[in-house]
Design an enzyme around this catalytic site. Structure first.
Site, PDB file in Angstrom:
ATOM      1  N   GLU A 140     -25.301 -34.825-105.327  1.00 21.15           N
ATOM      2  CA  GLU A 140     -26.572 -35.272-105.905  1.00 21.15           C
ATOM      3  C   GLU A 140     -27.784 -34.663-105.180  1.00 21.15           C
ATOM      4  O   GLU A 140     -27.844 -34.656-103.953  1.00 21.15           O
ATOM      5  CB  GLU A 140     -26.678 -36.812-105.890  1.00 21.15           C
ATOM      6  CG  GLU A 140     -26.319 -37.482-104.588  1.00 21.15           C
ATOM      7  CD  GLU A 140     -24.874 -37.914-104.530  1.00 21.15           C
ATOM      8  OE1 GLU A 140     -24.029 -37.310-105.218  1.00 21.15           O
ATOM      9  OE2 GLU A 140     -24.566 -38.846-103.784  1.00 21.15           O
ATOM     10  N   LYS A 160     -14.769 -43.730 -99.472  1.00 17.82           N
ATOM     11  CA  LYS A 160     -13.888 -42.657 -99.992  1.00 17.82           C
ATOM     12  C   LYS A 160     -12.428 -42.879 -99.585  1.00 17.82           C
ATOM     13  O   LYS A 160     -11.530 -42.467-100.302  1.00 17.82           O
ATOM     14  CB  LYS A 160     -14.412 -41.304 -99.517  1.00 17.82           C
ATOM     15  CG  LYS A 160     -15.901 -41.097 -99.851  1.00 17.82           C
ATOM     16  CD  LYS A 160     -16.268 -41.515-101.273  1.00 17.82           C
ATOM     17  CE  LYS A 160     -17.754 -41.701-101.448  1.00 17.82           C
ATOM     18  NZ  LYS A 160     -18.097 -42.420-102.711  1.00 17.82           N
ATOM     19  N   ASP A 189     -16.830 -45.143-106.692  1.00 21.14           N
ATOM     20  CA  ASP A 189     -17.949 -44.551-105.951  1.00 21.14           C
ATOM     21  C   ASP A 189     -18.220 -45.339-104.672  1.00 21.14           C
ATOM     22  O   ASP A 189     -19.363 -45.446-104.221  1.00 21.14           O
ATOM     23  CB  ASP A 189     -19.191 -44.529-106.854  1.00 21.14           C
ATOM     24  CG  ASP A 189     -20.296 -43.646-106.297  1.00 21.14           C
ATOM     25  OD1 ASP A 189     -21.458 -43.845-106.669  1.00 21.14           O
ATOM     26  OD2 ASP A 189     -19.982 -42.765-105.454  1.00 21.14           O
ATOM     27  N   ASP A 247     -16.232 -40.297-108.181  1.00 22.87           N
ATOM     28  CA  ASP A 247     -17.317 -39.489-107.641  1.00 22.87           C
ATOM     29  C   ASP A 247     -16.901 -38.926-106.274  1.00 22.87           C
ATOM     30  O   ASP A 247     -16.025 -39.478-105.599  1.00 22.87           O
ATOM     31  CB  ASP A 247     -18.593 -40.343-107.472  1.00 22.87           C
ATOM     32  CG  ASP A 247     -19.812 -39.492-107.126  1.00 22.87           C
ATOM     33  OD1 ASP A 247     -20.724 -40.023-106.495  1.00 22.87           O
ATOM     34  OD2 ASP A 247     -19.821 -38.294-107.481  1.00 22.87           O
ATOM     35  N   ASN A 248     -17.529 -37.826-105.857  1.00 24.90           N
ATOM     36  CA  ASN A 248     -17.414 -37.303-104.484  1.00 24.90           C
ATOM     37  C   ASN A 248     -16.034 -36.810-104.085  1.00 24.90           C
ATOM     38  O   ASN A 248     -15.671 -36.884-102.899  1.00 24.90           O
ATOM     39  CB  ASN A 248     -17.855 -38.363-103.462  1.00 24.90           C
ATOM     40  CG  ASN A 248     -19.174 -38.974-103.784  1.00 24.90           C
ATOM     41  OD1 ASN A 248     -19.279 -40.183-104.017  1.00 24.90           O
ATOM     42  ND2 ASN A 248     -20.204 -38.156-103.825  1.00 24.90           N
TER      43      ASN A 248
HETATM   44  O1  LIG Z   1     -20.334 -43.155 -98.989  1.00 26.58           O
HETATM   45  C1  LIG Z   1     -20.703 -43.001-100.148  1.00 26.58           C
HETATM   46  N1  LIG Z   1     -20.615 -44.012-101.020  1.00 26.58           N
HETATM   47  C2  LIG Z   1     -20.000 -45.279-100.653  1.00 26.58           C
HETATM   48  C3  LIG Z   1     -20.902 -46.233 -99.876  1.00 26.58           C
HETATM   49  C4  LIG Z   1     -20.081 -47.449 -99.521  1.00 26.58           C
HETATM   50  C5  LIG Z   1     -20.482 -48.653-100.307  1.00 26.58           C
HETATM   51  C6  LIG Z   1     -19.369 -49.555-100.624  1.00 26.58           C
HETATM   52  C7  LIG Z   1     -19.262 -50.314-101.745  1.00 26.58           C
HETATM   53  C8  LIG Z   1     -18.102 -51.129-101.783  1.00 26.58           C
HETATM   54  C9  LIG Z   1     -17.741 -52.055-102.772  1.00 26.58           C
HETATM   55  C10 LIG Z   1     -16.604 -52.795-102.613  1.00 26.58           C
HETATM   56  N2  LIG Z   1     -15.814 -52.639-101.537  1.00 26.58           N
HETATM   57  C11 LIG Z   1     -16.137 -51.755-100.574  1.00 26.58           C
HETATM   58  C12 LIG Z   1     -17.300 -50.993-100.699  1.00 26.58           C
HETATM   59  S1  LIG Z   1     -17.998 -49.831 -99.628  1.00 26.58           S
HETATM   60  C13 LIG Z   1     -21.309 -41.718-100.594  1.00 26.58           C
HETATM   61  C14 LIG Z   1     -21.729 -40.798 -99.624  1.00 26.58           C
HETATM   62  C15 LIG Z   1     -22.310 -39.583-100.003  1.00 26.58           C
HETATM   63  C16 LIG Z   1     -22.752 -38.600 -98.976  1.00 26.58           C
HETATM   64  C17 LIG Z   1     -22.560 -37.229 -99.188  1.00 26.58           C
HETATM   65  C18 LIG Z   1     -22.969 -36.314 -98.235  1.00 26.58           C
HETATM   66  C19 LIG Z   1     -23.559 -36.762 -97.067  1.00 26.58           C
HETATM   67  F1  LIG Z   1     -23.973 -35.874 -96.151  1.00 26.58           F
HETATM   68  C20 LIG Z   1     -23.747 -38.121 -96.846  1.00 26.58           C
HETATM   69  C21 LIG Z   1     -23.349 -39.042 -97.804  1.00 26.58           C
HETATM   70  C22 LIG Z   1     -22.503 -39.286-101.365  1.00 26.58           C
HETATM   71  C23 LIG Z   1     -22.087 -40.194-102.314  1.00 26.58           C
HETATM   72  O2  LIG Z   1     -22.252 -39.924-103.642  1.00 26.58           O
HETATM   73  C24 LIG Z   1     -21.488 -41.402-101.950  1.00 26.58           C
HETATM   74  O3  LIG Z   1     -21.074 -42.248-102.945  1.00 26.58           O
HETATM   75 MG   LIG Z   2     -21.058 -41.223-104.821  1.00 30.63          MG
END
Ligand SMILES: O=C(NCCCCc1cc2ccncc2s1)c1cc(-c2ccc(F)cc2)cc(O)c1O
Ligand SMILES: [Mg+2]
Length: 214
Positions: A199, A144, A141, A169-170
């Site tokens: 979500e 992406k 998660d 996810d996603n």
């Molecule tokens: O980017 C998302 N999730 C990742 C955040 C990046 C955090 C990280 C953790 C980590 C740990 C270790 N190494 C590198 C990393 S980088 C995300 C985005 C949307 C979304 C959907 C539609 C939209 F209009 C806008 C956002 C929905 C979701 O469920 C998500 O999970």
């Molecule tokens: Mg997600």
């Protein structure tokens, strides 16, 4: 100074959830995200699919890539048997600080090890630093575009065994096309798509469950 969305989410947990009650923490976050501010938690609809995969598998070792505020961390840890371990990686220190407090409020801190850093750097160190040989379940998660390279990295580091489950996810929104193509076409995985919604919205999204065949 202005508060951040994760800080407002934590305040909602501390105001509306009961300390030591993981279900009330999950409910408080979902209520906040539905009624006040959208946030990128896996959410209640996909969360039920996550719960059913975890409950059926009964894993003792779990890796979560992408903690954010700890919502899915709490959902998973709440279903783990005693002595099971959940390692969750978070890149953003501000998110990690909030997640630690959400996990503490739920009373599940002894089942969870939150590690700050980038998945690409941490995955090769897991065996030596965290005493885990292989994972029964990996919940993807995070970024992406890291799902595929990190899956190949976990294979190369010997962190997956015959029967390990990847739950992503996603896979539709924001989407992980290269990862989907890989797990659906590779003879080393048996994949299944669980259709759901992004979500707290009506937009299509879903979880991809892939069994590593060894
Ligand atoms: O980017 C998302 N999730 C990742 C955040 C990046 C955090 C990280 C953790 C980590 C740990 C270790 N190494 C590198 C990393 S980088 C995300 C985005 C949307 C979304 C959907 C539609 C939209 F209009 C806008 C956002 C929905 C979701 O469920 C998500 O999970
Ligand atoms: Mg997600």
């Amino acid at each position: 100074t202005q508060s951040t969305r994760p800080q407002r989410l934590l305040s909602a947990v501390q105001k509306n959830a009961t300390r030591g009650d993981p279900c009330s923490v999950v409910k408080a976050i979902d209520q906040f995200c539905r009624s006040k501010e959208w946030a990128m938690n896996v959410g209640d609809e996909k969360g039920c699919i996550l719960d059913s995969v975890v409950s059926e598998l009964n894993p003792t070792t779990v890796l979560e890539l992408g903690t954010y505020c700890g919502y899915s961390t709490v959902r998973i840890a709440n279903l783990l048997p005693p002595h099971a371990k959940l390692i969750t990686l978070e890149f953003n220190p501000d998110f990690a600080a909030i997640a630690r407090q959400v996990i503490a409020w739920s009373g599940l801190e002894e089942k969870v090890q939150l590690v700050e850093g980038a998945s690409g750097d941490l995955i090769p160190k897991i065996k030596q630093d965290f005493g885990v040989q292989t994972f029964d379940l990996v919940f993807l998660d995070h970024w992406k575009d890291r799902y595929l390279p990190d899956t190949k990295l976990m294979e190369a580091c010997g962190l997956l065994r015959k029967g390990s489950i990847l739950l992503a996810d996603n896979v539709i929104c924001p989407g992980t096309p290269d990862y989907l193509e890989y797990v659906r076409s590779s003879p080393r995985y048996e994949s299944q798509y669980f259709k759901s919604h992004l979500e707290y919205t009506k937009v299509e999204d879903g979880l991809e469950k892939s069994v590593f065949l060894g």
